[in-house]
Design an enzyme around this catalytic site. Structure first.
Site, PDB file in Angstrom:
ATOM      1  N   TYR A  11       0.805  -1.228   0.000  1.00 18.98           N
ATOM      2  CA  TYR A  11       0.000   0.000   0.000  1.00 18.98           C
ATOM      3  C   TYR A  11       0.837   1.276   0.000  1.00 18.98           C
ATOM      4  O   TYR A  11       0.593   2.186   0.782  1.00 18.98           O
ATOM      5  CB  TYR A  11      -0.972   0.018   1.187  1.00 18.98           C
ATOM      6  N   HIS A  12       1.797   1.362  -0.930  1.00 21.43           N
ATOM      7  CA  HIS A  12       2.647   2.554  -1.009  1.00 21.43           C
ATOM      8  C   HIS A  12       2.708   3.114  -2.431  1.00 21.43           C
ATOM      9  O   HIS A  12       3.787   3.341  -2.973  1.00 21.43           O
ATOM     10  CB  HIS A  12       4.068   2.217  -0.539  1.00 21.43           C
TER      11      HIS A  12
END
Length: 557
Positions: free
Chosen positions: A470-471
């Site tokens: 989730y980056h």
């Protein structure tokens, strides 16, 4: 504010960078600031409990719940991308791990033509926003709003993981944001006195009482208004009502890698051919918008333990859950004060001899998904992610309708180096798991199991089970040359346009080596500095430093 629909500054997106930026800009009492956020206010108590992300991730009220298109290198699976849709953005639902990235990440940014973004430039900004529980130091600040604490945890399993990392050849590291990144140790968390320190709570809560700051939630930004080459306003929608907001000075997009990209493209700013193909009239050619997308891919090693010492066992049953709740309510400690990972590390593979290129996250629990709950047996998880992938993807709108979600293609594992690094990172997790301190607690390798051994078998396992950490970043890339795909300059101004900046992870020239929340907040701090300096230069005055009184009615609407 004589005209309530006109503001000096409009900040679009109340997330990690946006909350801080709105608070900073409103410190000048003579400046009117509007912050708009698509999601609701952060009133749900679970948004302030550190481990509350188990309740808020995948909850459509607080999470956009994006997903990629089928990823060719991941067996055509769609990969989930949770993103915060609430005041505080992803900082309100993330795993709370405080990692800034490697110093050379930012030196690399500067070497790409982005003056003011080297490590020596950004370290003061990191320090300025930080309220470090350990106190101020060369690398840390204690006077900012962002709480950073050591986890209040004494789990034997975490201690054993750290010792196993040392036995596997990693040095002990008690501060991944200090003099060096390599090693194994406990992660610090963005908490303060045991509560989540989201960007909204850290920076916006106090500023919200200022009369010159207005905060609108439930407002979806749709399209920027251009007059020639200047952005003068934005069209939004709230409760099926269209709002036309005008801006005297600047609009700053802080809607995140997906949101900021989508708003620019819906406004006709991007690749003209792609925009025309989906029915959008181009207004400003900037082909890099939506390109150069990067994300961290992770692969998990799951262990079945021979003793009930993981959270799988320690949280089972109503009586244990009651005690956990009481422990948090009375002392702000225990399981509910935990982040997504309590410990981890950074290691080098043979492909990166100069600095770590793999990060580990250790969880004293095991599960298949956040929705499915913990496994019925005692388990633990070690994940590995490649820190600086070469692979790049895209985010493009597919319709002029703002309600239609953009097409996300992460393009994971597109290069041989990325594939080799992920395999070596996975082998590192096995090396740690087989070290004596942890091995004596392991009954078996539950996933993928000993049958998966060769490089090809490991890579196939990664293709079958790998997931995002989730980056997402890079789709409004910072750099000096729009012809090579750069979108904003080193002061975050959109190339070729006036009155518009972007300040979130989408501006990263390359993805940093670690979790991105701390860097997103730093980007907001740098944006505030640039805006104040540029405004002072334009009027020949000093940078405003006066903080207005916090007395008065709240400005939420």
């Amino acid at each position: 504010m004589n005209n309530p629909e006109t503001y000096d500054y409009i900040v679009v997106g109340g997330g990690s960078a946006g909350c801080l930026l709105a608070a900073r800009l409103s410190e000048d009492a003579g400046t009117s600031v509007l912050l708009i956020e698509a999601g609701p206010r952060d009133l749900n108590p679970w948004l302030h409990v550190p481990s509350g992300f188990f309740k808020t991730i995948n909850n459509p009220r607080y999470d956009w719940r994006y997903e990629t298109e089928p990823e060719p290198a991941l067996n055509n699976r769609r990969i989930a991308w949770p993103r915060g849709r609430v005041l505080g953005g992803s900082s309100a639902i993330n795993g709370l791990i405080y990692i800034r990235g490697h110093a050379d990440d930012f030196n690399d940014w500067a070497q790409r033509g982005n003056s003011g973004w080297g490590w020596a430039d950004v370290l003061p900004a990191f320090r300025a926003v930080e309220s470090q529980a350990r106190g101020a130091s060369e690398f840390h600040g204690a006077g900012g709003g962002l709480g950073v604490e050591d986890p209040a945890v004494g789990l034997e399993l975490v201690t054993r993981f750290i010792e196993a990392g040392r036995q596997a050849g990693l040095p002990l590291n008690d501060d991944f944001n200090g003099a060096g990144q390599e090693g194994v140790g406990r992660f610090q968390l963005t908490t303060k006195h045991g509560r989540r320190s989201s960007s909204a709570r850290s920076f916006l809560a106090a500023a919200a009482r200022r009369q010159n700051l207005k905060i609108l939630t439930g407002v979806e930004a749709e399209q920027l208004k251009l007059e020639g080459s200047r952005v003068t306003g934005i069209r939004c929608r709230r409760h099926d009502k269209v709002l036309h907001l005008r801006c005297r000075r600047e609009i700053v997009l802080t809607a995140g890698t997906i949101g900021s990209t989508q708003i620019l493209q819906l406004s006709g700013i991007g690749d003209p051919e792609r925009l025309e193909a989906v029915g959008i009239t181009p207004t400003h050619a900037l082909p890099g918008v939506g390109r150069h997308l990067q994300d961290h891919l992770q692969s998990r090693l799951v262990l079945r333990l021979n003793r009930p010492i993981s959270l799988n066992s320690l949280t089972r049953g109503p009586s244990r859950k009651l005690l956990i709740g009481l422990d948090y309510l009375l002392r702000r400690k225990g399981v509910l004060s935990f982040g997504a990972s309590l410990a981890g590390g950074f290691a080098r593979t043979r492909l990166s001899p100069d600095r770590p290129d793999v990060q580990f996250h250790f969880q004293p629990l095991s599960l298949d998904s956040y929705d499915g709950g913990l496994h019925p047996f005692p388990g633990a998880t070690i994940s590995a992610c490649q820190l600086r992938p070469e692979s790049e993807g895209t985010i493009f709108v597919v319709s002029p309708d703002p309600a239609v979600r953009p097409e996300i293609r992460a393009n994971y594992l597109a290069t041989e180096r990325d594939r080799l690094t992920m395999v070596e990172g996975f082998r590192w997790t096995r090396r740690i798991a087989s070290a004596p301190a942890l091995a004596e607690m392991v009954a078996e390798e539950y996933r993928p199991g000993p049958a998966v051994e060769s490089d090809d078998e490991i890579l196939d396992y990664i293709r079958t089970t790998g997931s995002s950490i989730y980056h997402p970043s890079g789709t409004c890339r910072m750099g000096p040359d729009p012809d090579r795909g750069d979108v904003v300059d080193s002061r975050l101004r959109v190339h070729g346009l006036a009155g518009i900046r972007v300040a979130d992870c989408s501006i990263m020239p390359r993805l940093i080596s670690g979790n991105t929340n701390a860097a997103a907040i730093m980007i907001g701090e740098r944006a505030a500095q640039f805006i104040r300096e540029d405004m002072a230069a334009s009027i020949g005055g000093a940078v405003p430093t006066t903080t207005p009184s916090s007395h008065g009615i709240g400005r939420f609407a």
